[in-house]
Design an enzyme around this catalytic site. Structure first.
Site, short mmCIF file in Angstrom:
data_model
loop_
_atom_site.label_atom_id
_atom_site.label_comp_id
_atom_site.label_asym_id
_atom_site.label_seq_id
_atom_site.Cartn_x
_atom_site.Cartn_y
_atom_site.Cartn_z
N ARG A 1 -9.57 0.70 8.51
CA ARG A 1 -9.05 -0.62 8.85
C ARG A 1 -10.10 -1.50 9.49
NH1 ARG A 1 -3.46 0.02 8.58
NH2 ARG A 1 -2.22 -1.37 9.81
N ARG B 1 -0.43 -9.33 13.28
CA ARG B 1 -0.99 -8.31 12.39
C ARG B 1 -1.76 -8.94 11.24
NH1 ARG B 1 4.21 -5.59 11.01
NH2 ARG B 1 3.15 -4.39 9.40
N LYS C 1 0.83 -1.21 0.00
CA LYS C 1 0.00 0.00 0.00
C LYS C 1 0.86 1.26 0.00
CE LYS C 1 -2.11 -1.05 3.87
NZ LYS C 1 -1.60 -2.39 4.18
N ARG D 1 11.69 -6.48 5.61
CA ARG D 1 11.47 -5.04 5.45
C ARG D 1 12.24 -4.24 6.50
NH1 ARG D 1 5.45 -2.77 4.46
NH2 ARG D 1 5.07 -2.74 6.70
N ARG E 1 11.15 -2.37 12.28
CA ARG E 1 10.12 -1.82 13.16
C ARG E 1 9.85 -2.76 14.33
NH1 ARG E 1 5.41 -0.30 9.00
NH2 ARG E 1 4.26 -1.43 10.59
#
Ligand code: ADP
Ligand code: ZN
Length: 215
Positions: free
Chosen positions: A88, A173, A13, A127, A162
């Site tokens: 969301r 998640r 996204k 990531r 992160r």
């Protein structure tokens, strides 16, 4: 353009939103970036959001609607906006619908970026993100490493993993996504606004969006 970007964590996204901003000057509005900025700055919002985020849980709808109610009325939104990571939940989508109605804003389309789970898992564990809250450039240790290891190409700040990108938080998640956010695909389909794209490459997603918008 005025778009909603839907898709699991790691679907791309943010990448797609950044590519779209370059097309027509629409602004990317990422609730995740706003929240991480608030956590880093130690604001009241950040303090309220931090624990939820680290666990891989969603932040309460009231907090998010408070942020977005203000954000969508800022002047830079007039040119267009790309909602990345919002809404969301169904209550957020309902509240957004009311809010846009009051502001007389019409959305062009809600894009669902559909990427297979194994690709998502691989992407999220590799990531890395720039730690500078004004930059938040995204890297990938396999496919898009910074030129100098651990240093952002754009701003020179440390590039980090992160807190919510540990394996445990990632799996949480994804479960949260399936339970709370996946139902939005149906919601926007009923609204007649859905464009679903099964694509691993962000370029293909951009092409499908351009085609839909006739540009
Ligand atoms: P990703 O899409 O990769 O999971 P984001 O950067 O969009 O990551 O969001 C990171 C975290 O911020 C989420 O796990 C959640 O805790 C919180 N968050 C972001 N957007 C929302 C939202 N619209 N509603 C509730 N929580 C949110
Ligand atoms: Zn940076």
């Amino acid at each position: 353009m005025k778009l909603i970007l839907l898709g699991a964590p790691g679907a791309g996204k943010g990448t797609v939103a950044k590519m779209l901003t370059a097309l027509d000057g629409s602004v990317q509005i990422s609730t995740g970036d706003i929240l991480r900025g608030a956590v880093k700055a130690g604001t009241e919002l950040g303090k309220q959001a931090q624990d939820y985020m680290n666990r891989g849980d969603l932040v309460p709808d009231e907090l998010i609607m408070g942020i977005m109610g203000k954000r969508l009325q800022e002047p830079d939104c007039e040119q267009g906006f790309l909602l990345d990571g919002f809404p969301r939940t169904i209550p957020q989508a309902e509240a957004l619908k009311d809010m846009l109605g009051e502001l007389s804003i019409t959305l062009d389309v809600a894009v669902n970026i559909d990427v297979p789970r194994d690709v998502i898992l691989d992407r999220l564990t590799t990531r890395r993100t720039c730690s500078n809250s004004d930059c938040q450039e995204i890297y990938n240790v396999k496919t898009k490493a910074p030129k100098q290891e651990g240093v952002c190409d754009k701003c020179g700040s440390p590039v980090i993993q992160r807190d919510d990108e540990t394996e445990e938080a990632i799996s949480k998640r994804l479960d949260t996504y399936n339970e709370k956010t996946a139902p939005l695909v149906n919601f926007y389909e009923k609204e007649g606004m859905l464009l679903s794209v099964s694509a691993i490459s962000s370029d293909d997603v951009i092409a499908a969006i351009k085609e839909r918008l006739g540009s």
